[in-house]
Write a protein that holds these residues in place. Structure first.
Motif, PDB file in Angstrom:
ATOM      1  N   GLN A 145       0.821  -1.213   0.000  1.00  0.00           N
ATOM      2  CA  GLN A 145       0.000   0.000   0.000  1.00  0.00           C
ATOM      3  C   GLN A 145       0.855   1.265   0.000  1.00  0.00           C
ATOM      4  O   GLN A 145       0.465   2.281  -0.570  1.00  0.00           O
ATOM      5  N   ALA A 146       2.027   1.205   0.632  1.00  0.00           N
ATOM      6  CA  ALA A 146       2.936   2.356   0.603  1.00  0.00           C
ATOM      7  C   ALA A 146       3.401   2.624  -0.826  1.00  0.00           C
ATOM      8  O   ALA A 146       3.442   3.775  -1.277  1.00  0.00           O
ATOM      9  N   ALA A 147       3.742   1.562  -1.548  1.00  0.00           N
ATOM     10  CA  ALA A 147       4.183   1.722  -2.936  1.00  0.00           C
ATOM     11  C   ALA A 147       3.056   2.259  -3.803  1.00  0.00           C
ATOM     12  O   ALA A 147       3.264   3.139  -4.648  1.00  0.00           O
ATOM     13  N   GLU A 148       1.845   1.766  -3.600  1.00  0.00           N
ATOM     14  CA  GLU A 148       0.695   2.239  -4.374  1.00  0.00           C
ATOM     15  C   GLU A 148       0.400   3.709  -4.102  1.00  0.00           C
ATOM     16  O   GLU A 148      -0.127   4.413  -4.969  1.00  0.00           O
ATOM     17  N   ALA A 149       0.748   4.177  -2.895  1.00  0.00           N
ATOM     18  CA  ALA A 149       0.532   5.586  -2.544  1.00  0.00           C
ATOM     19  C   ALA A 149       1.624   6.496  -3.083  1.00  0.00           C
ATOM     20  O   ALA A 149       1.530   7.725  -2.952  1.00  0.00           O
ATOM     21  N   GLY A 150       2.657   5.902  -3.680  1.00  0.00           N
ATOM     22  CA  GLY A 150       3.704   6.721  -4.284  1.00  0.00           C
ATOM     23  C   GLY A 150       4.976   6.840  -3.483  1.00  0.00           C
ATOM     24  O   GLY A 150       5.849   7.660  -3.823  1.00  0.00           O
ATOM     25  N   ALA A 151       5.129   6.037  -2.423  1.00  0.00           N
ATOM     26  CA  ALA A 151       6.346   6.108  -1.620  1.00  0.00           C
ATOM     27  C   ALA A 151       7.562   5.756  -2.462  1.00  0.00           C
ATOM     28  O   ALA A 151       7.499   4.916  -3.369  1.00  0.00           O
ATOM     29  N   HIS A 152       8.679   6.377  -2.147  1.00  0.00           N
ATOM     30  CA  HIS A 152       9.936   6.124  -2.842  1.00  0.00           C
ATOM     31  C   HIS A 152      10.679   4.944  -2.229  1.00  0.00           C
ATOM     32  O   HIS A 152      11.346   4.184  -2.932  1.00  0.00           O
ATOM     33  N   GLY A 153      10.566   4.815  -0.895  1.00  0.00           N
ATOM     34  CA  GLY A 153      11.289   3.748  -0.205  1.00  0.00           C
ATOM     35  C   GLY A 153      10.604   3.358   1.077  1.00  0.00           C
ATOM     36  O   GLY A 153       9.544   3.888   1.442  1.00  0.00           O
ATOM     37  N   ALA A 154      11.205   2.409   1.788  1.00  0.00           N
ATOM     38  CA  ALA A 154      10.652   1.942   3.057  1.00  0.00           C
ATOM     39  C   ALA A 154      11.772   1.388   3.924  1.00  0.00           C
ATOM     40  O   ALA A 154      12.819   0.952   3.426  1.00  0.00           O
ATOM     41  N   GLY A 155      11.549   1.410   5.223  1.00  0.00           N
ATOM     42  CA  GLY A 155      12.490   0.848   6.177  1.00  0.00           C
ATOM     43  C   GLY A 155      11.740   0.374   7.393  1.00  0.00           C
ATOM     44  O   GLY A 155      10.530   0.589   7.523  1.00  0.00           O
TER      45      GLY A 155
END
Length: 359
Positions: A251-261
């Motif tokens: 869901q973070a990627a679908e919202a347009g996030a560039h990265g995650a940790g």
């Protein structure tokens, strides 16, 4: 063996901690006792705000497992009330409790922007990215009134100084104008903390923070404005939120996030007792399972403070979390390109003389 807790305490509406224990520096310890004759009448716990006269505003970090050298915190304490917050024990330095005091007795630094301007004007200042929100949230509710974070951003924008900003508040959208301008010059990244997508769990885990889905909308709005956003699953709570890794990153990627940790749950000092109380009150049937998993990743103890281990843990369970997160990143396309901030554009502040230190 783990110390058994007494009868679970009664939670307060809108608050994370259940109690207000004395800090580790207190010379006395008080314990409430219920004699069974009459229920305790509890008045509403109101938030108080105190002005702090700070001598400086930038803190220097020497921890090798934290990715920044300088940080700035406009506030002490945090009204979001997240029960897992590793900053809670810092309230003991003020002679206050890391429990309810931390989320209800707040301190503001109204001169933060002026102090920052003074620090950036010093000869020899090296413009390494400044981290806002490294300790408490710079967009917690009182920022609506005090606007200290906004003032700090204005100084950093004027000086073209790089920064990172961590929050779990939708209030960050108020400053889209400044953040977008900074992003256009490769001077900012925003980190949005999302611990869980379960609204019911979030309501008791982080009672005064924005709802998880609202934070995803914030990720979307920041990304659409050209601001690079990293979603932090911080913390991952073993046997409680670890099942959400793949869904949350998708869901973070679908919202347009560039990265995650991510960061594993940390329970230093007084925080261990506060979190145990919370578990016993809200999730008594899962409490021992959560604590057992924490011991799995910390070599048989609830928490280890060693650099390099405290945020990720070791052992089979910690390795499994690491592998799942890595595979989820690969599948979603997050973290494909690093975010590199530009420190070369820095220019010292102008607008009048600055009083430098005499010594």
């Amino acid at each position: 063996m783990d110390k058994e807790l007494p009868t679970p305490l009664s939670p307060r509406k809108g608050r994370g901690a259940l109690s207000n224990p004395e800090s580790r520096y207190s010379a006395t310890v008080r314990e409430p006792i219920d004699d069974g004759w009459s229920p305790e009448e509890r008045s509403p716990l109101r938030t108080t705000v105190t002005r702090e006269v700070a001598k400086g505003i930038l803190s220097r970090n020497a921890s090798p497992d934290i990715p920044f050298e300088l940080s700035l915190n406009p506030y002490r304490g945090c009204e979001h009330g997240c029960i897992y917050c590793y900053a809670r024990p810092s309230h003991a330095y003020l002679g206050l409790s890391p429990g309810l005091d931390f989320e209800s007795r707040l301190f503001v630094k109204p001169d933060a922007a002026a102090l920052l301007r003074k620090a950036l004007a010093r000869e020899g200042h090296v413009p390494t990215p400044i981290a806002l929100g490294a300790n408490t949230d710079p967009y917690q509710p009182i920022e609506r009134q005090w606007r200290i974070t906004r003032q700090v951003l204005e100084v950093l924008h004027e000086c073209r100084h790089p920064l990172s900003l961590t929050t779990k508040s939708a209030l960050v959208e108020r400053d889209l104008d400044l953040l977008a301008a900074l992003a256009a010059q490769r001077l900012v990244q925003v980190l949005i903390s999302i611990t869980t997508l379960d609204r019911s769990l979030a309501r008791i885990l982080e009672p005064r923070a924005a709802a998880p889905q609202r934070r995803l909308e914030t990720v979307r709005r920041l990304s659409e404005a050209g601001i690079p956003v990293t979603v932090l699953m911080a913390p991952i709570i073993p046997a409680l939120t670890d099942n959400e890794i793949e869904t949350l990153l998708t869901q973070a990627a679908e919202a347009g996030a560039h990265g995650a940790g991510y960061v594993m749950l940390r329970l230093p000092l007084e925080l261990e007792g506060l979190f145990r109380e919370w578990l016993e009150s809200h999730l008594p049937l899962r409490a021992q399972h959560v604590l057992a998993r924490l011991r799995d990743i910390h070599g048989g103890t609830i928490y280890r403070s060693q650099f390099g281990l405290r945020q990720s843990g070791t052992g089979a369970y910690a390795d499994l979390i690491r592998q799942r997160f890595r595979l989820a990143l690969k599948r979603t396309g997050l973290n494909r390109r690093p975010i590199v901030l530009d420190s070369s554009q820095f220019r010292p502040p102008t607008g009048g003389p600055v009083q430098l230190d005499l010594f």
